[in-house]
Design a protein around this motif. Structure first.
Motif: not given
Length: 274
Positions: A129-150
């Motif tokens: 199967s195909g192989s190739g270059a891959e661009l990954l973009l990610e964003v996380r957002h904390a919903l509370g203090q100390d990243w307890r939920y995100f």
């Protein structure tokens, strides 16, 4: 969630070039999440090297499982709320904004599936199967203090197609140093190119393998759960663990290449931080 790793052979030259890492007191990591490693001691260089052992599906949709040993770790450089990293076949950058937004971008290489990945010969005639270059973009957002939920969102795109992952997570018994348990629930989507890379059978492959020609539409792919764990044995040694379960939707599980309607893996390993 994909883990990025650095081949052990590259470390010798890297360590000679950068020299010994300052053995200063460990500072707060970029974010206190077990899945986001930070090998630096605050600003400056950080190097981690180790091994991980995984028991996982041999390929997407496989009912065969295999035990695999992989290198783990990475080379990082941190300045303030920015980390630049090199790990495995990927280089990237991540940054923390307002203590509640984590942004990451990386460029890597994704290897394709080979016929030999099935020891039972179920991929014979399909080629690679195909192989190739891959661009990954990610964003996380904390919903509370100390990243307890995100909240978590990722898009991976390149010559092999596009995959989107969207989820929510929680950090259990997590400490400011990034140790503890992290659990996430995700839903994934893919375009038709990515879908057919793993589960489609074109006309020539059908002739060569005897498997019915199959075209998989893009859209919903799966739901899943992932678990990450990290523990510091001491200043230099880190123990990590991870587990993943992905349940395919009907469009994927109906493919003749899907011997299972799920993919799973579990792993444990260690990293020595210089």
């Amino acid at each position: 969630m994909k883990r990025i790793q650095l081949p052990l052979a590259t470390f010798a030259g890297t360590l000679l070039y950068f020299g010994a890492i300052n053995a200063a007191e460990t500072k707060t990591p970029l974010v206190p999440l077990p899945s986001i490693d930070d090998f630096t001691h605050g600003d400056g260089w950080g190097v981690g090297v180790g091994l991980g052992v995984e028991y996982e599906s041999a390929y997407e949709g496989s009912d065969e499982f295999e035990l695999e040993v992989d290198p783990a770790g990475g080379v990082q450089w941190r300045t303030g709320e920015h980390i630049f990293f090199w790990a495995g076949e990927a280089i990237g950058w991540r940054t923390l904004v307002d203590d509640s937004w984590l942004f990451q971008a990386s460029l890597g290489y994704e290897e394709g599936r080979e016929e030999g990945d099935s020891k039972d010969g179920r991929l014979n005639g399909l080629g690679e199967s195909g192989s190739g270059a891959e661009l990954l973009l990610e964003v996380r957002h904390a919903l509370g203090q100390d990243w307890r939920y995100f909240l978590d969102g990722r898009i991976s795109t390149g010559s092999i197609g596009t995959l989107g992952i969207f989820g929510v997570g929680t950090c259990l018994a997590c400490q400011p140093d990034g140790t503890g348990w992290e659990i996430g629930a995700v839903v994934t989507f893919h375009d038709s190119e990515f879908a057919n890379r793993g589960f489609g059978v074109n006309a020539q492959q059908s002739i060569d393998s005897g498997i019915p020609q199959t075209d998989v539409d893009g859209g919903f792919r799966s739901v899943g759960i992932n678990v990450n764990y990290r523990y510091y044995l001491n200043k230099n040694w880190q123990l990590f663990g991870e587990a993943l379960y992905e349940r395919y939707g009907s469009d994927v599980s109906d493919s003749p290449l899907s011997r299972n309607d799920y993919e799973a893996e579990i792993g444990i390993g260690f990293v020595y931080v210089f």
